[in-house]
Each structure stands twice: as C-alpha cells, then as structure tokens.
Design an enzyme around this catalytic site. Structure first.
Site, mmCIF file in Angstrom:
data_model
loop_
_atom_site.group_PDB
_atom_site.id
_atom_site.type_symbol
_atom_site.label_atom_id
_atom_site.label_comp_id
_atom_site.label_asym_id
_atom_site.label_seq_id
_atom_site.Cartn_x
_atom_site.Cartn_y
_atom_site.Cartn_z
ATOM 1 N N SER A 191 -26.300 -11.983 67.240
ATOM 2 C CA SER A 191 -26.056 -13.465 67.636
ATOM 3 C C SER A 191 -24.659 -13.402 67.882
ATOM 4 C CB SER A 191 -26.275 -14.503 66.487
ATOM 5 O OG SER A 191 -25.863 -15.799 66.658
ATOM 6 N N TYR B 231 -25.309 -17.843 57.468
ATOM 7 C CA TYR B 231 -25.739 -17.118 58.964
ATOM 8 C C TYR B 231 -24.788 -16.334 59.404
ATOM 9 C CZ TYR B 231 -28.070 -17.262 63.376
ATOM 10 O OH TYR B 231 -28.468 -16.914 64.879
#
Length: 263
Positions: free
Chosen positions: A136, A149
């Site tokens: 990501s 995250y």
C-alpha cells in the site's frame, strides 16, 4: 497490454482471492491461461470467482501454517507464482490500539504474506517462480488513525527485500505493489465517514479523497491486477526487491505546496 503469464508452469496462488484486488488478479491470470488457485477464508466468494475462472478453491486462513500444509499438498504441478492480496484494516492511534487489535492488524496485513510466502517457497524455488506482495502507499507514508495498518504495511516492504535477497540466488523474484485508493468493497466502507459527514455519494467521496491526486481518481482493482501480472511475468525477469507504486501519483505530491495549487 497483456504480458505473458506463468501459465503452464504451475499454479498461480492468490490469497484474498474472493474479492477486490485478489478477485481481479484471479480473473486476469485466468484470462492469460494460468491455472489459478484461490485462497481465502470464505468459501462462497471463492466459489463465485472459481465458477468464472476455472480456479481451484482452497478455503483457508493465509496466516495459518496448518492451513497452508493442507493447501500446498493439493497443488500438484507446483507453484509458479504467489500473489499475496490478503489484508485488512488496523484502525486507531497507538493509544487506542490494545494488544488484541495490534495482533489482528499484524496477522491480517503481515502474517498473511509471511506465512503464505514461507509455505509456497519450496515449490516456487522448484519452478523458479515469483512472489508479488500487495502492500500500500501506507507502506511509504502514514495516514491518520491507522497505526497498526501503517506499521504492518511498512513491514511488508522489509519482507519483500529480505525474501528477494535470500531467494534470488534460487531463481525466485519477489516484489511489492503499493496501491493508493482502489475501488474495492473494503475501500467503499472506508468512504462511509465522508458520506455521513458531507452527504456525498460514493462517487463524490472518492472524488474528495482523490482531489489532490495527479490523476484525480482511484484505481480499479483490475489496474492493480495488471501490475501484479506484469511483475509475475517473464517481462519483469530482471525486477526483484522492488516496491512498485501504483497510486495515480499521490505519493509524489509535495504536500506543503498544495495551497499554491489552489490559487
């Protein structure tokens, strides 16, 4: 452009294959002639994708070593590529993240990739195959209130580089893809606070979060799948240890200059 896949050399194993980027990868690799093996915790979405791709359904938790022992035993013909798409959220600041939430963020976003790679590597070595870890832009920068995250996604790049260095001499290439916003069911859920706060439609919420992205839009899951397919293909035969950013240009924006762009 369609790049040649690993078709005919073994299975392309895709984790998180029932939805989102994993589902798009299954469709793309199958369209290129690969034998796809679909790994995920929920059988119903996997069976839906399998019905359209001819894929092999392998229900299991990508972070479970025991599940992988069972899964790999069913993959006759070897593994030519692993596309690790399984992931999840990890919301909350550090002071809002208890031990259970922290462990869940690490398990869904980091352990899934590590355990999958470890289990598949013996067959990948035999096939001189490729691993693609779906990371990501949270691997490169920190968003607000997503401590678990962000930390797990940063760690994915360390895992990518470690695997690439250790297993390159065995002919295995390992790369990461770092998407920005991608229109998936999980991202649709992340738009809900903006929809509630501003009265946006879903399209308007995506436009809002992409207002300063150079391409002014989110990616489709198929666009990210195309990058994964390239990295797993012979066309990327010299590429390993790389983090390929696929974010519409958002990570190149000089944030302190945004106000000047609005003059």
């Amino acid at each position: 452009m369609n790049y040649p896949s690993a078709a005919g050399l073994g299975h392309v194993v895709i984790t998180g294959a029932g939805t989102g980027i994993g589902e798009a990868c299954a469709r793309r690799f199958a369209a290129q002639g690969a034998r796809v093996a679909l790994v995920g915790r929920r059988r119903a979405p996997l069976e839906r994708v399998a019905a359209e791709t001819g894929g092999l359904v392998l229900e299991g938790d990508a972070a479970s070593a025991a599940d992988w022992t069972r899964i790999t035993a069913k993959l006759d013909g070897g593994i030519s590529a692993l596309i690790a798409c399984a992931g999840g959220l990890g919301a909350g600041r550090a002071t809002e993240t208890d031990d259970t939430a922290w462990a869940a963020a690490m398990r869904t976003n980091l352990d899934t990739a590590f355990v999958s790679a470890r289990a598949c590597l013996p067959q990948l070595i035999a096939c001189r195959g490729a691993i693609v870890l779906v990371a990501s832009i949270a691997s490169l920068a920190a968003g607000p209130d997503v401590c678990g995250y962000t930390t797990a996604k940063h760690a994915l790049l360390g895992l990518t580089r470690s695997l690439a260095r250790d297993y390159g001499p065995h002919g295995v290439r390992v790369n990461a893809v770092c998407p920005g916003w991608v229109r998936t069911p999980m991202a649709d859920e992340e738009m809900q606070p903006l929809i509630a706060r501003y009265g946006d439609t879903l399209d308007e919420a995506y436009a809002r979060v992409c207002a300063d992205v150079p391409l002014r839009r989110a990616a489709s899951a198929d666009e990210i799948a195309a990058v994964c397919a390239f990295l797993a293909s012979p066309a990327a035969s010299i590429v390993t240890g790389a983090a390929i950013v696929a974010d519409g240009g958002s990570s190149i924006v000089d944030v302190p200059t945004l106000a000047f762009g609005r003059l």
